[in-house]
Design a protein around this motif. Structure first.
Motif, PDB file in Angstrom:
ATOM      1  N   ALA A 154       0.833  -1.205   0.000  1.00 18.08           N
ATOM      2  CA  ALA A 154       0.000   0.000   0.000  1.00 18.08           C
ATOM      3  C   ALA A 154       0.866   1.253   0.000  1.00 18.08           C
ATOM      4  O   ALA A 154       0.567   2.237  -0.698  1.00 18.08           O
ATOM      5  CB  ALA A 154      -0.934  -0.009   1.209  1.00 18.08           C
ATOM      6  N   LEU A 155       1.954   1.229   0.772  1.00 21.12           N
ATOM      7  CA  LEU A 155       2.863   2.380   0.791  1.00 21.12           C
ATOM      8  C   LEU A 155       3.513   2.575  -0.573  1.00 21.12           C
ATOM      9  O   LEU A 155       3.685   3.712  -1.031  1.00 21.12           O
ATOM     10  CB  LEU A 155       3.931   2.182   1.867  1.00 21.12           C
ATOM     11  CG  LEU A 155       4.924   3.332   2.038  1.00 21.12           C
ATOM     12  CD1 LEU A 155       4.229   4.606   2.501  1.00 21.12           C
ATOM     13  CD2 LEU A 155       6.042   2.942   3.011  1.00 21.12           C
ATOM     14  N   ASP A 156       3.885   1.477  -1.238  1.00 19.83           N
ATOM     15  CA  ASP A 156       4.444   1.592  -2.588  1.00 19.83           C
ATOM     16  C   ASP A 156       3.459   2.261  -3.548  1.00 19.83           C
ATOM     17  O   ASP A 156       3.837   3.119  -4.357  1.00 19.83           O
ATOM     18  CB  ASP A 156       4.795   0.203  -3.133  1.00 19.83           C
ATOM     19  CG  ASP A 156       6.152  -0.288  -2.685  1.00 19.83           C
ATOM     20  OD1 ASP A 156       6.860   0.434  -1.960  1.00 19.83           O
ATOM     21  OD2 ASP A 156       6.522  -1.422  -3.073  1.00 19.83           O
ATOM     22  N   GLN A 157       2.194   1.846  -3.483  1.00 15.27           N
ATOM     23  CA  GLN A 157       1.192   2.435  -4.382  1.00 15.27           C
ATOM     24  C   GLN A 157       0.964   3.907  -4.045  1.00 15.27           C
ATOM     25  O   GLN A 157       0.861   4.746  -4.951  1.00 15.27           O
ATOM     26  CB  GLN A 157      -0.116   1.646  -4.291  1.00 15.27           C
ATOM     27  CG  GLN A 157      -1.257   2.194  -5.128  1.00 15.27           C
ATOM     28  CD  GLN A 157      -1.014   2.128  -6.630  1.00 15.27           C
ATOM     29  OE1 GLN A 157       0.009   1.620  -7.075  1.00 15.27           O
ATOM     30  NE2 GLN A 157      -1.947   2.624  -7.416  1.00 15.27           N
ATOM     31  N   LEU A 158       0.896   4.209  -2.773  1.00 19.72           N
ATOM     32  CA  LEU A 158       0.765   5.604  -2.339  1.00 19.72           C
ATOM     33  C   LEU A 158       1.934   6.427  -2.881  1.00 19.72           C
ATOM     34  O   LEU A 158       1.747   7.536  -3.404  1.00 19.72           O
ATOM     35  CB  LEU A 158       0.726   5.626  -0.808  1.00 19.72           C
ATOM     36  CG  LEU A 158       0.644   6.939  -0.034  1.00 19.72           C
ATOM     37  CD1 LEU A 158      -0.014   6.671   1.327  1.00 19.72           C
ATOM     38  CD2 LEU A 158       2.028   7.540   0.198  1.00 19.72           C
TER      39      LEU A 158
END
Length: 228
Positions: A154-158
């Motif tokens: 999720a952090l990567d996508q953010l």
């Protein structure tokens, strides 16, 4: 990297965060550092001359304190390094306590986003850089790593979307690889992890990323060329 640049580093009291803080301070950076452990953070403050803020980034009041520190001067770099592993030993997803999963996402996704929401105006003013510390668990399916790995995914996508929305900045996911840290030891309780590299050995790859400023995206430490 010139003198008088200013960076915020979360999770700076130990492990990779501490190693990065020491390296940047040696290169003339002014630092804002934050972590939960007051005694260890004070040691890093003494070593670096940083402004030290003790607290948990999951706490909105502490994020307000970080925002006030950001607003007190220029800001060239944010390194969102603080992370929560979750339960140890690592449980399979079918037994993962959902309240603890919410905590992991709060630390690993929600808190970094709010910190960046507060920091982006200052970063735009300085043509700054964001580094969100990722993990190979964000892209690989490893048994027991579903909670932590999904939060880092999720952090990567953010990070990727922030990069698309802010083309004037450099916004990176940085995967340092396995390191000999307390969090990695907690993931493998009772096991010998002395074969993992020390965090200091990964710092040159991050410095290379900051020096060369490639396009925003996801970068793996082992794939970044560094001077011998």
């Amino acid at each position: 990297m010139s003198e008088n640049r200013r960076a915020l580093i979360t999770g700076a009291s130990a492990g990779f965060g501490r190693a990065v803080a020491l390296a940047l301070a040696e290169r003339g950076w002014q630092l804002i550092i934050t972590a939960r452990g007051a005694e260890r953070l004070e040691k890093v403050r003494a070593e670096t001359g940083a402004q030290a803020l003790v607290g948990d980034i999951a706490d909105p009041a502490h994020r307000d304190e970080i925002a006030r520190a950001i607003d007190s001067g220029r800001l060239d770099l944010v390194i969102n390094n603080a992370s929560a592993l979750g339960p140890s030993p690592l449980p399979k997803l079918e037994r993962y306590p959902v309240d603890e999963l919410a905590t992991v996402f709060g630390v690993n996704v929600v808190a970094p986003l709010e910190i960046l929401q507060r920091a982006l105006p200052a970063l735009r003013a300085s043509d700054g850089v964001v580094v969100n510390i990722s993990s190979d668990a964000a892209v690989g399916a490893y048994e027991g790593w579903g909670g932590y790995g999904s939060s880092k995914a999720a952090l990567d996508q953010l990070t990727a979307v922030l990069g698309a929305e802010n083309p004037g900045l450099r916004i990176y996911s940085f995967d340092p690889g396995d390191m000999r840290t307390e969090m990695h030891q907690a993931a493998f309780p009772g096991e010998d992890i002395s074969d993992r590299p020390e965090p200091e050995t990964v710092v040159p790859a991050l410095l290379r990323l900051l020096e060369t400023r490639p396009v925003s995206g996801r970068y793996i430490a082992s794939e970044l060329p560094v001077a011998p």
